[in-house]
Design a protein around this motif. Structure first.
Motif, PDB file in Angstrom:
ATOM      1  N   ILE A 264      47.943  44.204  34.291  1.00 60.84           N
ATOM      2  CA  ILE A 264      46.196  44.108  34.017  1.00 60.84           C
ATOM      3  C   ILE A 264      46.016  44.909  35.100  1.00 60.84           C
ATOM      4  O   ILE A 264      46.085  45.125  35.614  1.00 60.84           O
ATOM      5  CB  ILE A 264      46.191  42.231  34.859  1.00 60.84           C
ATOM      6  N   CYS A 265      44.243  44.706  34.794  1.00 61.12           N
ATOM      7  CA  CYS A 265      44.098  45.863  35.766  1.00 61.12           C
ATOM      8  C   CYS A 265      42.357  45.041  35.590  1.00 61.12           C
ATOM      9  O   CYS A 265      41.609  44.821  34.925  1.00 61.12           O
ATOM     10  CB  CYS A 265      43.941  47.162  34.809  1.00 61.12           C
ATOM     11  N   GLY A 266      41.445  45.167  36.420  1.00 58.82           N
ATOM     12  CA  GLY A 266      40.023  45.173  36.641  1.00 58.82           C
ATOM     13  C   GLY A 266      39.612  46.370  37.897  1.00 58.82           C
ATOM     14  O   GLY A 266      39.964  46.696  38.867  1.00 58.82           O
ATOM     15  N   ASP A 267      38.375  45.749  37.680  1.00 56.76           N
ATOM     16  CA  ASP A 267      37.224  46.817  38.793  1.00 56.76           C
ATOM     17  C   ASP A 267      36.614  45.474  39.079  1.00 56.76           C
ATOM     18  O   ASP A 267      35.812  44.826  39.046  1.00 56.76           O
ATOM     19  CB  ASP A 267      36.388  47.648  38.298  1.00 56.76           C
ATOM     20  N   SER A 268      36.021  45.619  40.620  1.00 54.83           N
ATOM     21  CA  SER A 268      34.885  45.076  41.100  1.00 54.83           C
ATOM     22  C   SER A 268      35.567  43.493  40.713  1.00 54.83           C
ATOM     23  O   SER A 268      36.515  42.846  41.490  1.00 54.83           O
ATOM     24  CB  SER A 268      33.381  44.975  40.969  1.00 54.83           C
ATOM     25  N   SER A 269      34.312  42.697  40.644  1.00 51.99           N
ATOM     26  CA  SER A 269      34.669  41.210  40.393  1.00 51.99           C
ATOM     27  C   SER A 269      36.088  41.363  39.208  1.00 51.99           C
ATOM     28  O   SER A 269      36.547  40.006  39.130  1.00 51.99           O
ATOM     29  CB  SER A 269      33.382  40.522  39.785  1.00 51.99           C
ATOM     30  N   GLY A 270      35.985  41.780  37.800  1.00 49.76           N
ATOM     31  CA  GLY A 270      37.126  42.465  37.380  1.00 49.76           C
ATOM     32  C   GLY A 270      38.306  41.947  38.426  1.00 49.76           C
ATOM     33  O   GLY A 270      39.474  42.079  38.012  1.00 49.76           O
ATOM     34  N   GLY A 271      38.460  43.103  38.702  1.00 46.02           N
ATOM     35  CA  GLY A 271      39.785  42.674  40.385  1.00 46.02           C
ATOM     36  C   GLY A 271      39.770  42.230  41.019  1.00 46.02           C
ATOM     37  O   GLY A 271      41.056  41.948  40.874  1.00 46.02           O
ATOM     38  N   THR A 272      38.768  40.737  41.240  1.00 46.15           N
ATOM     39  CA  THR A 272      38.901  40.121  41.556  1.00 46.15           C
ATOM     40  C   THR A 272      40.346  38.485  40.753  1.00 46.15           C
ATOM     41  O   THR A 272      40.809  37.332  41.083  1.00 46.15           O
ATOM     42  CB  THR A 272      37.550  38.887  42.191  1.00 46.15           C
TER      43      THR A 272
ATOM     44  N   TYR B  71      38.591  48.378  43.843  1.00 48.71           N
ATOM     45  CA  TYR B  71      37.202  48.406  44.854  1.00 48.71           C
ATOM     46  C   TYR B  71      36.799  46.629  44.072  1.00 48.71           C
ATOM     47  O   TYR B  71      36.044  46.160  44.416  1.00 48.71           O
ATOM     48  CB  TYR B  71      36.161  48.763  44.787  1.00 48.71           C
ATOM     49  N   PRO B  72      38.270  45.404  44.658  1.00 42.78           N
ATOM     50  CA  PRO B  72      38.057  44.334  43.991  1.00 42.78           C
ATOM     51  C   PRO B  72      36.827  43.342  45.455  1.00 42.78           C
ATOM     52  O   PRO B  72      37.273  43.728  46.425  1.00 42.78           O
ATOM     53  CB  PRO B  72      39.378  43.942  44.278  1.00 42.78           C
ATOM     54  N   PHE B  73      36.595  42.360  45.061  1.00 41.30           N
ATOM     55  CA  PHE B  73      36.013  41.864  45.946  1.00 41.30           C
ATOM     56  C   PHE B  73      37.225  40.906  46.146  1.00 41.30           C
ATOM     57  O   PHE B  73      37.676  39.477  45.088  1.00 41.30           O
ATOM     58  CB  PHE B  73      34.873  40.522  45.826  1.00 41.30           C
ATOM     59  N   LEU B  74      37.533  40.153  47.835  1.00 43.77           N
ATOM     60  CA  LEU B  74      38.809  39.332  48.116  1.00 43.77           C
ATOM     61  C   LEU B  74      39.286  38.291  49.122  1.00 43.77           C
ATOM     62  O   LEU B  74      39.585  37.194  49.023  1.00 43.77           O
ATOM     63  CB  LEU B  74      40.256  40.045  47.833  1.00 43.77           C
ATOM     64  N   GLN B  75      37.795  38.448  49.276  1.00 41.39           N
ATOM     65  CA  GLN B  75      37.981  36.930  50.563  1.00 41.39           C
ATOM     66  C   GLN B  75      35.834  36.855  50.892  1.00 41.39           C
ATOM     67  O   GLN B  75      35.521  37.836  50.608  1.00 41.39           O
ATOM     68  CB  GLN B  75      38.659  37.020  51.921  1.00 41.39           C
ATOM     69  N   SER B  76      36.088  35.542  52.189  1.00 34.77           N
ATOM     70  CA  SER B  76      34.589  35.102  51.737  1.00 34.77           C
ATOM     71  C   SER B  76      34.743  34.790  53.036  1.00 34.77           C
ATOM     72  O   SER B  76      33.711  33.752  52.812  1.00 34.77           O
ATOM     73  CB  SER B  76      34.075  33.665  50.673  1.00 34.77           C
TER      74      SER B  76
ATOM     75  N   VAL C  71      40.912  30.989  43.699  1.00 34.88           N
ATOM     76  CA  VAL C  71      40.795  32.337  42.221  1.00 34.88           C
ATOM     77  C   VAL C  71      39.306  32.873  43.227  1.00 34.88           C
ATOM     78  O   VAL C  71      38.957  34.141  42.277  1.00 34.88           O
ATOM     79  CB  VAL C  71      40.456  31.061  40.972  1.00 34.88           C
ATOM     80  N   PHE C  72      38.471  32.578  43.623  1.00 34.56           N
ATOM     81  CA  PHE C  72      37.371  33.104  44.288  1.00 34.56           C
ATOM     82  C   PHE C  72      37.472  34.370  45.051  1.00 34.56           C
ATOM     83  O   PHE C  72      36.658  35.112  45.622  1.00 34.56           O
ATOM     84  CB  PHE C  72      36.405  32.046  44.695  1.00 34.56           C
ATOM     85  N   SER C  73      38.629  33.891  46.264  1.00 33.15           N
ATOM     86  CA  SER C  73      38.793  34.550  47.305  1.00 33.15           C
ATOM     87  C   SER C  73      40.803  34.891  47.163  1.00 33.15           C
ATOM     88  O   SER C  73      41.215  34.060  47.614  1.00 33.15           O
ATOM     89  CB  SER C  73      39.166  34.207  48.626  1.00 33.15           C
ATOM     90  N   PRO C  74      41.389  35.637  46.718  1.00 29.12           N
ATOM     91  CA  PRO C  74      42.385  35.931  46.396  1.00 29.12           C
ATOM     92  C   PRO C  74      43.062  36.022  47.922  1.00 29.12           C
ATOM     93  O   PRO C  74      44.639  35.642  48.680  1.00 29.12           O
ATOM     94  CB  PRO C  74      42.970  37.041  45.389  1.00 29.12           C
ATOM     95  N   LEU C  75      42.911  36.542  48.599  1.00 35.00           N
ATOM     96  CA  LEU C  75      42.893  37.108  49.700  1.00 35.00           C
ATOM     97  C   LEU C  75      43.320  36.122  50.779  1.00 35.00           C
ATOM     98  O   LEU C  75      44.431  35.874  51.744  1.00 35.00           O
ATOM     99  CB  LEU C  75      42.088  38.245  50.859  1.00 35.00           C
ATOM    100  N   LEU C  76      42.940  34.957  50.208  1.00 32.59           N
ATOM    101  CA  LEU C  76      43.183  33.852  51.238  1.00 32.59           C
ATOM    102  C   LEU C  76      44.948  32.864  49.951  1.00 32.59           C
ATOM    103  O   LEU C  76      44.611  31.467  50.855  1.00 32.59           O
ATOM    104  CB  LEU C  76      42.045  32.172  51.465  1.00 32.59           C
TER     105      LEU C  76
ATOM    106  N   ASP D 133      38.418  44.537  52.154  1.00 37.06           N
ATOM    107  CA  ASP D 133      38.748  43.315  51.713  1.00 37.06           C
ATOM    108  C   ASP D 133      40.602  44.054  50.836  1.00 37.06           C
ATOM    109  O   ASP D 133      41.516  43.536  51.088  1.00 37.06           O
ATOM    110  CB  ASP D 133      37.831  43.417  50.742  1.00 37.06           C
ATOM    111  N   GLY D 134      40.231  45.739  50.757  1.00 37.39           N
ATOM    112  CA  GLY D 134      41.459  45.694  50.172  1.00 37.39           C
ATOM    113  C   GLY D 134      42.058  46.549  50.995  1.00 37.39           C
ATOM    114  O   GLY D 134      43.249  45.844  50.797  1.00 37.39           O
ATOM    115  N   LEU D 135      42.029  46.818  52.361  1.00 36.02           N
ATOM    116  CA  LEU D 135      43.012  47.307  53.291  1.00 36.02           C
ATOM    117  C   LEU D 135      43.010  46.029  53.940  1.00 36.02           C
ATOM    118  O   LEU D 135      44.491  45.652  53.674  1.00 36.02           O
ATOM    119  CB  LEU D 135      42.074  47.501  54.499  1.00 36.02           C
TER     120      LEU D 135
END
Length: 404
Positions: free
Chosen positions: A185-193, A218-223, A318-323, A348-350
């Motif tokens: 599975i693959c996605g970019d930006s919010s698709g990466g989220t 380049y996903p968004f992963l945390q808020s 679901v919104f912040s997968p890093l958590l 976020d990625g690092l």
């Protein structure tokens, strides 16, 4: 008369759009990007598009989000005779399947693609070139998911559609000529989220084949922290300005934009949450070399009970997968993670890379030194639009897929 009126309205819209452009936060073109003139033109066109969308929305001609969707779908690609392309449904979810015409004696690799667009923009049509590219270059069966968009379909409908599509594809992979053990599975930006969230949702499913890998572009992963080094360094770097990031994110989950300043200060994080998340989200976990362009730790403002209550949704994995909890992270599949130096979401990625590696997950990391948010999406367009960083990123993703 009709033609003159159309011309007049077009000119008027352009003039007002330009004025909106100059009212928007100005971007800074970093010296680390060699294709500076092209980057400046891209930034101007982006702000012009946002300005025009804002103006036409205010005068009641077309909503902002609908115009931006139209802009993303401009310049449709020509037909590709090398591929078989068909539109079907995976249960209630629309998808488009791309298959190489050349026959194969064995089952192929499968890729499920979740497009970017902050949950409000993007479509199969907008990502047609991207999916065709991956299909051709990796001899894979590629499935692009047309998940429902906000605001018509409020969050988390987007995640629900992506998860539904993933489950269906894993169950029926062989029907599409795909080896169930080689689904990526693959996605970019919010698709990466969405990709990260779907991978997490599948870890405890014993009734499905395991994902072979996840690819996060380049996903968004945390808020939790909007003041990490990458947010400071790239706050004014196009195309994803710091303020624009939060505006688009809050619109996606339908939260009040009036709280943006408080979110930047960290007023939405309770003391209990701060203690819990600091082991995962902290500038201390960012390698020193990523702070050399400048970083000044800022004291966090005390939490506001009202804002903490309002913002509870942003801490959902679901919104912040890093958590996500450690028990989930430890079961994730092999990961390809792409970050860009000139992107507010770089850290976020690092941070996710560190969490995955701390739990023994194999990570292939691609860092684009001249990269910026959106560069991979642009890489499949004409030379006038694409950038070297995006082309390099695409090549790295293709090389990773070929090993799956």
């Amino acid at each position: 008369m009709g033609i003159l009126l159309a011309i007049f309205l077009t000119v008027l819209a352009a003039i007002v759009a330009i004025s909106f452009y100059y009212e928007h936060p100005k971007g800074e073109i970093p010296h680390g990007i060699s294709e500076r003139q092209k980057f400046y033109v891209l930034h101007f066109l982006m702000n012009f598009g946002f300005g025009l969308a804002t103006f036409l929305d205010k005068v009641g001609i077309i909503s902002e989000v609908h115009l931006l969707r139209v802009i993303m779908e401009t310049i449709p690609p020509l037909k590709d005779t090398r591929l078989l392309i068909k539109d079907v449904r995976f249960e209630r979810v629309k998808v488009r399947i791309y298959q190489p015409k050349a026959s194969s004696n064995s089952l192929r690799r499968g890729m499920l693609y979740f497009h970017g667009g902050v949950g409000r923009l993007g479509s199969i049509r907008a990502y047609e070139r991207t999916c065709r590219y991956f299909c051709r270059k990796t001899n894979s069966v590629v499935v692009c998911v047309e998940y429902r968009l906000a605001p018509e379909h409020p969050y988390p409908a987007q995640f629900e559609d992506c998860l539904t599509a993933a489950i269906h594809f894993l169950r029926t992979a062989q029907d599409h000529g795909v080896d169930p053990s080689r689904v990526v599975i693959c996605g970019d930006s919010s698709g990466g989220t969405l990709t990260a969230a779907v991978a997490q949702a599948l870890v405890n499913r014993r009734d499905l084949p395991k994902l072979r890998a996840q690819i996060l572009i380049y996903p968004f992963l945390q808020s939790v922290d909007f003041d990490l080094p990458s947010y400071q360094q790239n706050a004014r770097v196009p195309i994803l300005l710091k303020e624009r990031t939060l505006v688009l994110g809050l619109k996606y989950i339908n939260l009040d934009l009036g709280f943006i300043k408080e979110l930047f200060k960290g007023c939405h994080v309770s003391e209990q949450q701060r203690l819990k998340y600091q082991k995962w989200v902290s500038p201390d976990h960012i390698p020193h070399e990523f702070k050399t362009r400048g970083y000044k730790p800022s004291p966090k403002s005390p939490p506001s009970e009202e804002i903490c209550e309002m913002a509870k949704l942003v801490f959902d994995p679901v919104f912040s997968p890093l958590l996500a909890e450690d028990s989930v992270i430890a079961q994730l599949p092999e990961t390809f993670l792409l970050t860009c130096e000139f992107d507010v979401l770089r850290d976020d990625g690092l941070l996710y890379k560190k969490r995955l590696e701390d739990h023994g997950i194999k990570v292939t990391w691609c860092h684009l030194e001249e990269g910026f948010h959106g560069t991979v999406f642009l890489a499949v367009f004409a030379r006038l639009i694409r950038f070297r960083s995006g082309t390099q990123g695409l090549e790295k993703i293709v090389n990773f897929l070929r090993l799956m």
